[in-house]
Design a protein around this motif. Sequence first.
Motif, PDB file in Angstrom:
ATOM      1  N   PRO A  79       0.837  -1.196   0.000  1.00  0.00           N
ATOM      2  CA  PRO A  79       0.000   0.000   0.000  1.00  0.00           C
ATOM      3  C   PRO A  79       0.874   1.248   0.000  1.00  0.00           C
ATOM      4  O   PRO A  79       1.872   1.326   0.732  1.00  0.00           O
TER       5      PRO A  79
ATOM      6  N   SER B  84      -0.127  -2.638   5.509  1.00  0.00           N
ATOM      7  CA  SER B  84      -0.225  -4.015   5.026  1.00  0.00           C
ATOM      8  C   SER B  84      -0.815  -4.930   6.094  1.00  0.00           C
ATOM      9  O   SER B  84      -1.684  -5.762   5.809  1.00  0.00           O
TER      10      SER B  84
ATOM     11  N   ILE C 183      -4.575  -4.160   6.487  1.00  0.00           N
ATOM     12  CA  ILE C 183      -5.340  -4.678   5.345  1.00  0.00           C
ATOM     13  C   ILE C 183      -5.459  -6.195   5.439  1.00  0.00           C
ATOM     14  O   ILE C 183      -6.538  -6.771   5.211  1.00  0.00           O
TER      15      ILE C 183
ATOM     16  N   ALA D 101      -9.095  -7.813   5.675  1.00  0.00           N
ATOM     17  CA  ALA D 101      -9.505  -8.670   4.556  1.00  0.00           C
ATOM     18  C   ALA D 101      -9.924 -10.045   5.058  1.00  0.00           C
ATOM     19  O   ALA D 101     -10.908 -10.621   4.575  1.00  0.00           O
TER      20      ALA D 101
ATOM     21  N   LEU E  56     -10.499  -6.198  -1.419  1.00  0.00           N
ATOM     22  CA  LEU E  56      -9.218  -5.548  -1.172  1.00  0.00           C
ATOM     23  C   LEU E  56      -9.365  -4.039  -1.126  1.00  0.00           C
ATOM     24  O   LEU E  56      -8.809  -3.371  -0.244  1.00  0.00           O
TER      25      LEU E  56
ATOM     26  N   THR F 174     -11.270  -2.877   2.135  1.00  0.00           N
ATOM     27  CA  THR F 174     -10.484  -3.043   3.348  1.00  0.00           C
ATOM     28  C   THR F 174      -9.273  -2.110   3.359  1.00  0.00           C
ATOM     29  O   THR F 174      -8.837  -1.658   4.419  1.00  0.00           O
ATOM     30  N   THR F 175      -8.742  -1.779   2.181  1.00  0.00           N
ATOM     31  CA  THR F 175      -7.653  -0.805   2.105  1.00  0.00           C
ATOM     32  C   THR F 175      -8.134   0.577   2.551  1.00  0.00           C
ATOM     33  O   THR F 175      -7.453   1.259   3.333  1.00  0.00           O
TER      34      THR F 175
ATOM     35  N   ALA G 161      -8.556   0.475   6.262  1.00  0.00           N
ATOM     36  CA  ALA G 161      -7.272   0.463   6.960  1.00  0.00           C
ATOM     37  C   ALA G 161      -6.654   1.854   7.011  1.00  0.00           C
ATOM     38  O   ALA G 161      -6.024   2.249   8.005  1.00  0.00           O
ATOM     39  N   ARG G 162      -6.835   2.634   5.954  1.00  0.00           N
ATOM     40  CA  ARG G 162      -6.274   3.990   5.912  1.00  0.00           C
ATOM     41  C   ARG G 162      -7.018   4.929   6.850  1.00  0.00           C
ATOM     42  O   ARG G 162      -6.460   5.933   7.302  1.00  0.00           O
TER      43      ARG G 162
END
Length: 452
Positions: A369, A381, A384, A388, A442, A445-446, A449-450
């Motif tokens: 990422p 990472s 995520i 995920a 993906l 979830t990215t 996560a951010r």
Amino acid sequence: MAMERFAPSALNTALEDLDRSFAHLPEFTAEVQGQDRMLGVLRETAARLGDNFPYFHPLYAGQMLKPPHPLARAAYALATWINPNNHALDGGRASSAMEKEAVAELAAMFGWNQHLGHLSSGGTMANLEALWVAGQLQPGQAIAASSQAHYTHERISGVLHLPFAKVDADDHGRLNCQALERRLEQGGIGCVVATLGTTGVGAVDPLPEILKLRERYGFRLHVDSAYGGYFRLAGNLAPATRAAYDLIGEADSIVIDPHKHGLQPYGCGCVLFRDPAVGRLYKHESPYTYFSSHELHLGEISLECSRPGASAVALWATQRLLPTVPGGEFAQGLEASRRAALTFAARLKDDPRFVVPFDPELDIIVWAPRAPSASESSGLSQRIFDLAAEQQLHLALIHLPVSIFRAAWPDLQADQPTIVCLRSVLMKPEHESWLDRIYAILGSTTDAARST
């Protein structure tokens, strides 16, 4: 999972055929202790086995775990009714013959009409045998392998009391031939391990260049293709990768794992030697084992003793159904996995949230990422990966040198020497049709996560 229903009915029919093979024997009934409690124990076993990742499902895109073919499962189970031991012909006459035939087909895949080889419990044991032979032929000489080669090569060298030389990898995870030549110039290298399909990033070492170095320095060449060997059959490899696979038959020994891309249950590895004369190194006496036949007993060319004949039966049956030939149904499955990896990598590269250091050579993709620094990207990472999994998308993580991202990510702050990357092995042919679903999970979830 409809295909899975094939096995029980077909297995019952095959068991009836097997029973008829022994119908000439006097009738007897074996006592089975606890038969009245078997169903309960089996259901308890099934409940315990449910505590696993769904390795069979396309949303499992983490490690290199691929479900065995239903025929392989059925053939393996069928063989357990005999329970052959392929160490000696006394313990597995039919299954030993099937092993020799199945191994010969694998050798032919690499262009070898003559060979010495056998199945093993897996790639570790197969590589141990190859390096043991190298050590017998080049006593005291070092084993050299890439820093991205499997860690077992260094461990095996220690077991064999042989020096080990770790050679730098290039920015694509392949053995750096300039670094290898510098080490060869120092002398003392008896065997070089070329990896065709590293288990970390799926890199294929530059075999043409390594072979040129062999002409100059005379080392023994072992190819570890435990993971990547079957891609010899794929018709959609990049030119440089294809060039390496076209020359794999020039190696002195090769390892391949049918329990990876070969659709077999664990554990089923295979070691092959180009020169059958290395069999002399295994010579030993066992007056109570090898008495039933003057034909070759597989235990006479193996460091392992007892080995399951069921593995050979399952592999033989699978190769009868799906021959290992270019353009065949089996090869088309490999090509589908390769297409899935290329498509997935292209989507990641077009997404500003991610950085892909290099295109996949086989079916493994690694990416990170995007973030200002290696440490921040590594933290993303991990988040995520965790998020995920909560959405049933199972990825993997890998620590890679920051230098691998030098070309693709020039503004990355290298505040630590390694970066934690996300990794997927798209080794199921079904992955190709599941990419939209995988990418959607993906992406969401990215973003999540951010925001944390």
